[in-house]
Design an enzyme around this catalytic site. Structure first.
Site, short mmCIF file in Angstrom:
data_model
loop_
_atom_site.label_atom_id
_atom_site.label_comp_id
_atom_site.label_asym_id
_atom_site.label_seq_id
_atom_site.Cartn_x
_atom_site.Cartn_y
_atom_site.Cartn_z
CG HIS A 112 -4.04 -4.65 -8.45
ND1 HIS A 112 -4.84 -3.82 -7.18
CD2 HIS A 112 -3.80 -5.37 -6.48
CE1 HIS A 112 -5.24 -3.56 -5.81
NE2 HIS A 112 -3.90 -4.54 -5.52
CD GLU A 216 -1.73 -5.74 0.88
OE1 GLU A 216 -2.50 -4.99 0.34
OE2 GLU A 216 -3.15 -7.16 0.56
CG ASP A 242 -3.46 -1.96 -0.48
OD1 ASP A 242 -3.99 -1.30 -0.68
OD2 ASP A 242 -3.02 -2.93 -1.35
#
Length: 349
Positions: A112, A216, A242
């Site tokens: 990310h 996730e 997530d």
């Protein structure tokens, strides 16, 4: 001509003897020497090589010294609960500050965060200077990303979106050289092996490498016990955001159904101890779920902050504080002005 040839031969012989017997550092660089000498090692260059600061490689050349901090794996095996931070800014300065602050580990996040391998390297060097173990989170679970990440020499690697034992086994294979895996090899020149200076890298590179699989999604949670039992998987990293999105609650990670799914996942990992073939449990704190709460539920690794989030909060609060002071200041000035006018009126009378 014979005399000249004899003289040159004698000089070359003397030069070769001089370099090979009294100067062990230089033979490989001298153009007149036809033989290829043995590779240089730190022992050749400096008898005090043990005092050099270690890299974050799992098998640094300095691993024989007692000054080297214990690895994450060793500390987990000793029953410690470790506290870390995620770094998304790719700022070596912030990485260095995080290390100096005392975090047990730092995750340099390429999933990310905006940066890639070349951006992560300066952060790993900054963390290494503070003797803080670095974990690299790769953007995707692939052999290519794992190879490039592992060549940098982190102490741990985190694979996102692991949804079953099959993808977990693939992730482990990306971390091992053939015939036990598919990791590409350039161990003679990469940072992980101290650029080839660490002669024991191939025999012990797996010892302290922490392989983390991130679960996730709903499918991953349903198979989490199988994932945790995969040989080579050291740690299961929960992904609360997530997972909440997977359940349809992207804007509400604290939803009751998300919490129930998280609790089920946690129990699945904790069901089998690492010494019995299970995995350690790792997670990230949320506003509704503090680091202390995670620790109390059996998490072995807890991350409680992100560098960008910490700076954002501090920056917003700083601006807010100043603007509030302006409002309060104008009110104070108005009060002072009224008071002053009253005084003037009083004395004018």
């Amino acid at each position: 001509m014979a005399s000249l040839s004899c003289s040159c031969s004698s000089s070359l012989s003397t030069l070769r003897k001089s370099f090979t017997s009294s100067s062990p550092i230089f033979p490989s660089f001298h153009p007149l020497l036809p033989q290829i000498p043995k590779p240089l090692t730190l022992k050749t260059i400096s008898p005090n090589f043990k005092t050099l600061p270690p890299l974050q490689s799992s098998s640094s050349v300095s691993a024989t010294t007692a000054e080297v901090p214990q690895s994450l794996k060793t500390r987990l095996n000793n029953g410690e609960t470790l506290y870390g931070i995620f770094l998304l800014s790719f700022s070596p300065t912030l990485a260095e500050i995080a290390g100096l602050a005392g975090y047990d580990f730092a995750v340099v996040d390429m999933e990310h965060g905006h940066g890639g391998i070349s951006d992560a390297l300066p952060c790993l060097r900054a963390l290494s200077a503070t003797r803080t173990p670095a974990i690299l989170r790769v953007p995707e679970s692939s052999a290519t990303w794992a190879k490039k990440a592992l060549d940098l020499g982190p102490q741990g690697i985190m694979f996102p979106m692991i949804d079953g034992p099959k993808s977990a086994r693939k992730a482990v294979s990306y971390c091992r050289f053939p015939p036990n895996g598919v990791r590409g090899s350039a161990h003679t020149v990469v940072r992980a092996s101290s650029y080839g200076i660490d002669e024991g890298y191939l025999s012990n590179y797996e010892d302290d490498l922490l392989i983390m699989c991130q679960v996730e999604c709903v499918d991953g949670v349903k198979k989490i016990e199988e994932i945790a039992a995969v040989e080579g998987v050291d740690c299961i990293q929960m992904g609360p955001l997530d997972l909440s999105a997977s359940l349809g609650y992207l804007w509400d990670p604290g939803n009751k159904k998300v919490k129930e799914m998280m609790n089920a996942a946690e129990k699945g990992v904790l069901k089998k101890k690492p010494v019995d073939g299970g995995a350690y449990l790792s997670g990230f704190a949320m506003p509704h779920d503090s680091p202390e709460n995670l620790k109390s539920r059996g998490y072995h690794m807890v991350s409680g902050a992100v560098d960008i989030g910490m700076f954002r909060n501090a920056a917003v609060e700083d601006v807010k504080k100043f603007k509030m002071s302006l409002v309060e200041g104008s009110e104070d000035e108005s009060d002072q002005k009224d008071h002053k006018d009253g005084e003037e009126k009083y004395w004018s009378e």
